[in-house]
Design a protein around this motif. Structure first.
Motif, mmCIF file in Angstrom:
data_model
loop_
_atom_site.group_PDB
_atom_site.id
_atom_site.type_symbol
_atom_site.label_atom_id
_atom_site.label_comp_id
_atom_site.label_asym_id
_atom_site.label_seq_id
_atom_site.Cartn_x
_atom_site.Cartn_y
_atom_site.Cartn_z
ATOM 1 N N THR A 20 0.693 -0.939 -0.164
ATOM 2 C CA THR A 20 -0.008 -0.065 0.187
ATOM 3 C C THR A 20 0.963 1.181 0.116
ATOM 4 N N VAL A 21 0.593 2.202 -1.007
ATOM 5 C CA VAL A 21 1.508 3.299 -1.375
ATOM 6 C C VAL A 21 0.706 4.579 -0.898
ATOM 7 N N LYS A 22 1.296 5.274 0.140
ATOM 8 C CA LYS A 22 0.701 6.448 0.813
ATOM 9 C C LYS A 22 1.440 7.484 0.517
ATOM 10 N N ILE A 23 1.320 8.328 -0.243
ATOM 11 C CA ILE A 23 2.049 9.495 -0.584
ATOM 12 C C ILE A 23 1.260 10.879 -0.190
ATOM 13 N N THR A 24 2.066 11.845 0.435
ATOM 14 C CA THR A 24 1.499 13.099 0.800
ATOM 15 C C THR A 24 2.198 14.194 0.283
ATOM 16 N N ILE A 25 1.502 14.867 -0.700
ATOM 17 C CA ILE A 25 2.233 16.098 -1.459
ATOM 18 C C ILE A 25 2.011 17.384 -0.674
ATOM 19 N N CYS B 278 4.490 24.040 4.413
ATOM 20 C CA CYS B 278 4.573 22.507 4.014
ATOM 21 C C CYS B 278 3.306 22.040 4.440
ATOM 22 N N GLU B 279 2.141 22.482 4.141
ATOM 23 C CA GLU B 279 0.716 22.133 4.230
ATOM 24 C C GLU B 279 0.536 21.144 3.123
ATOM 25 N N GLY B 280 -0.389 20.253 3.228
ATOM 26 C CA GLY B 280 -0.708 19.491 2.352
ATOM 27 C C GLY B 280 -1.414 20.077 1.243
ATOM 28 N N THR C 215 -4.839 14.177 -5.137
ATOM 29 C CA THR C 215 -4.590 14.453 -3.631
ATOM 30 C C THR C 215 -5.933 15.037 -2.939
ATOM 31 N N ASP C 216 -6.149 14.331 -1.782
ATOM 32 C CA ASP C 216 -7.264 14.944 -1.201
ATOM 33 C C ASP C 216 -6.837 16.093 -0.356
ATOM 34 N N ALA C 217 -7.850 16.623 0.711
ATOM 35 C CA ALA C 217 -7.559 17.870 1.468
ATOM 36 C C ALA C 217 -6.325 18.009 2.193
ATOM 37 N N ASN C 218 -5.787 16.657 2.583
ATOM 38 C CA ASN C 218 -4.696 16.590 3.447
ATOM 39 C C ASN C 218 -3.449 16.509 2.363
ATOM 40 N N GLY C 219 -3.504 16.352 0.939
ATOM 41 C CA GLY C 219 -2.513 16.275 0.183
ATOM 42 C C GLY C 219 -2.234 14.638 0.015
ATOM 43 N N HIS D 44 4.976 8.342 2.595
ATOM 44 C CA HIS D 44 6.437 9.143 2.087
ATOM 45 C C HIS D 44 5.890 10.321 1.677
ATOM 46 N N ALA D 45 6.566 11.576 2.334
ATOM 47 C CA ALA D 45 6.058 12.989 1.705
ATOM 48 C C ALA D 45 6.997 13.460 0.703
ATOM 49 N N ILE D 46 6.263 14.231 -0.207
ATOM 50 C CA ILE D 46 7.065 14.876 -1.251
ATOM 51 C C ILE D 46 6.762 16.494 -1.245
ATOM 52 N N VAL D 47 7.723 17.041 -1.046
ATOM 53 C CA VAL D 47 7.672 18.450 -1.041
ATOM 54 C C VAL D 47 7.868 19.168 -2.214
#
Length: 245
Positions: free
Chosen positions: A88-93, A100-102, A144-148, A239-242
């Motif tokens: 399961t891959v969970k990526i936050t942009i 750094c907000e989503g 992405t959703d409201a949280n990125g 993983h978070a990607i900025v």
């Protein structure tokens, strides 16, 4: 030319523009209106830059196997018929320009190889002998959703000679403008466990570490994922990607 030799030489002879395909528009999805300005080779990353408390994720090459028509592959489950350990891959942009907000509404494309090290949409050549030009496994797009956050169901990527285990990611804004092309690195101790069992075992252990990889060799501080779980139950990658949006 073998894939390993191609990767060693980099893309200097081709240029990234030569391998990024033209992507058509559709009525219900947004395709990129601009491609990434990245023209460097796979010999190294573009180091992440820091602004305030955020560090921009390092940019990487998109090739040599980018998704040809990402807008047609909108899906949460990108497994298709590929066998392997569930991942399961969970990526936050996150947006550097907004503390750094989503980042809501970003388009996120991912793609990676199967357990044997092969990519869909390519093949039948020296770069990849197995011909998978007519299938699209292990490729997908989400918004992405409201949280990125975007979430994909896939399998743990395999490996191929000359590269460490990785997932490719291309991030666009809601209008289709390219924000970042990057790659996600994996903890080697977990990869070793995965590659010792199941459909991975016949392919053996990866021949390239993150430190010796021609993309990750200059560091994975902004590209290393967190992977939890087990080979029997499956793994979850976060993983978070900025980006600068």
């Amino acid at each position: 030319m073998e894939r390993k030799e191609f990767l060693k030489r980099g893309f200097s002879a081709l240029g990234l523009a030569a391998i990024i395909p033209v992507i058509s528009c559709s009525n219900d999805t947004v395709d990129p209106t601009e491609t990434a300005t990245e023209t460097g080779s796979t010999s190294g990353s573009t180091s992440g830059s820091t602004s305030g408390s955020c560090t921009i994720t390092a940019s990487e090459t998109e090739g040599p196997f980018p998704t040809k028509s990402p807008s047609s592959l909108v899906s949460n489950d990108i497994t298709s018929d590929r066998q392997g350990t569930k991942l399961t891959v969970k990526i936050t942009i996150q947006n550097k320009n907004n503390s750094c907000e989503g980042l809501e509404g970003a388009l996120v494309d991912i793609w990676h190889c199967d357990a044997a090290g092969n990519y869909s949409e390519y093949g039948g050549s020296g770069m990849q002998s197995t011909n998978y030009t007519s299938v699209h496994f292990l490729r997908g797009r989400q918004t992405t959703d409201a949280n990125g956050l975007v979430t994909f169901t896939s399998i743990y990527p395999g490996w191929y000679s000359g590269r460490a285990v990785h997932i490719h990611v291309h991030v666009y804004n809601a209008s289709g403008k390219s924000l970042l092309v990057t790659q996600i690195a994996f903890p080697e101790e977990i990869s070793k466990v995965v590659f010792a069992q199941g459909v991975y075992a016949s392919h053996g252990q990866a021949d390239t570490t993150n430190a010796r990889d021609n993309v990750f060799g200059d560091g994975v501080s902004t590209e290393m994922s967190t992977v939890t779980g087990s080979a029997s139950a499956g793994y979850e990658l976060t993983h978070a990607i900025v980006v600068s949006a």
